[in-house]
Design an enzyme around this catalytic site. Structure first.
Site, PDB file in Angstrom:
ATOM      1  N   CYS A  81       0.837  -1.197   0.000  1.00 10.11           N
ATOM      2  CA  CYS A  81       0.000   0.000   0.000  1.00 10.11           C
ATOM      3  C   CYS A  81       0.883   1.263   0.000  1.00 10.11           C
ATOM      4  CB  CYS A  81      -0.995  -0.015   1.151  1.00 10.11           C
ATOM      5  SG  CYS A  81      -2.338   1.186   0.950  1.00 10.11           S
ATOM      6  N   HIS A 192      -3.698  -4.710  -0.786  1.00 11.15           N
ATOM      7  CA  HIS A 192      -3.353  -5.385   0.470  1.00 11.15           C
ATOM      8  C   HIS A 192      -3.445  -6.897   0.281  1.00 11.15           C
ATOM      9  CE1 HIS A 192      -3.274  -1.946   3.298  1.00 11.15           C
ATOM     10  NE2 HIS A 192      -4.131  -1.410   2.445  1.00 11.15           N
ATOM     11  N   GLU A 194      -2.661  -9.118   2.376  1.00 15.57           N
ATOM     12  CA  GLU A 194      -3.100  -9.725   3.637  1.00 15.57           C
ATOM     13  C   GLU A 194      -4.605  -9.637   3.838  1.00 15.57           C
ATOM     14  OE1 GLU A 194      -2.594  -5.409   4.796  1.00 15.57           O
ATOM     15  OE2 GLU A 194      -1.792  -6.809   3.315  1.00 15.57           O
TER      16      GLU A 194
END
Length: 212
Positions: A81, A192, A194
């Protein structure tokens, strides 16, 4: 086990990143310790918030020097990011902090010219042929949350051919923008991983596998 340090400098969804990396088999430590950050097999640089503030926080713990030292030795770094954005030269985003990025890549982070900003949600990406980071997830969607992005990537050509050009992955929201970069030891994603479910997990698994 492959060791990864998630750099702790006060910005980023660090706990989610730690858990995601652990789930794909890495031994993970969240720390700002310089020695540990330099010695780990991989370093992840997270980033959530305004460019200038994230950049200032990173530089306050010597993160710029850590990234420089690792890359000089060919040791892998992954930015996420705003952790991607600060790898570029500068940003037009207003805010208090350090306006000049780490300048690992040429370019400026600019506000997306879209009717709806921030760009928040799932989007497809366009990885280049042969991408190692996106192997097996070339056609998947990833989760984005951002208002600014790099919309032009300036390639610095090498006449001798010994230094390969960066591989750029693109996405679109109002305009095409850089969704990821793979450049030797330095990789980064605007999205992202994750938070991107199975596709994000596979991307992180690919990165961790590249560290050994």
């Amino acid at each position: 086990m492959t060791s990864v340090v998630v750099l702790d400098y006060g910005f980023g969804n660090v706990r989610s990143a730690v858990r995601a990396l652990e789930r794909v088999g890495a031994s993970v430590e969240l720390t700002s310790d310089r020695t540990k950050a330099l010695e780990a097999d991989g370093l992840l640089v997270p980033g959530v918030g305004a460019f200038a503030a994230v950049n200032a926080g990173l530089k306050a713990i010597g993160g710029d020097s850590i990234v420089d030292r690792r890359l000089a030795g060919g040791r892998p770094v992954l930015g996420i990011c705003v952790g991607l954005q600060v790898m570029f030269e500068t940003s037009t985003e207003p805010g208090d902090g350090v306006p000049d990025g780490l300048a690992q890549w040429p370019g400026t982070v600019e506000r997306l010219p879209a009717d709806v900003v921030p760009h928040m949600g799932w989007s497809t990406v366009e990885p280049p042929a042969g991408s190692r980071l996106f192997a097996g997830v070339e056609d998947e969607r990833f989760y984005f949350v951002h208002s600014y992005a790099v919309q032009r990537f300036e390639m610095v050509d090498t006449t001798d051919g010994r230094v390969p050009l960066p591989q750029i992955t693109w996405a679109e929201h109002g305009t095409r923008f850089v969704a990821a970069v793979e450049n030797g030891a330095l990789s980064a994603t605007q999205f992202h991983p994750e938070k991107s479910g199975d596709a994000g997990a596979q991307l992180l698994r690919n990165w961790v596998a590249s560290l050994t």
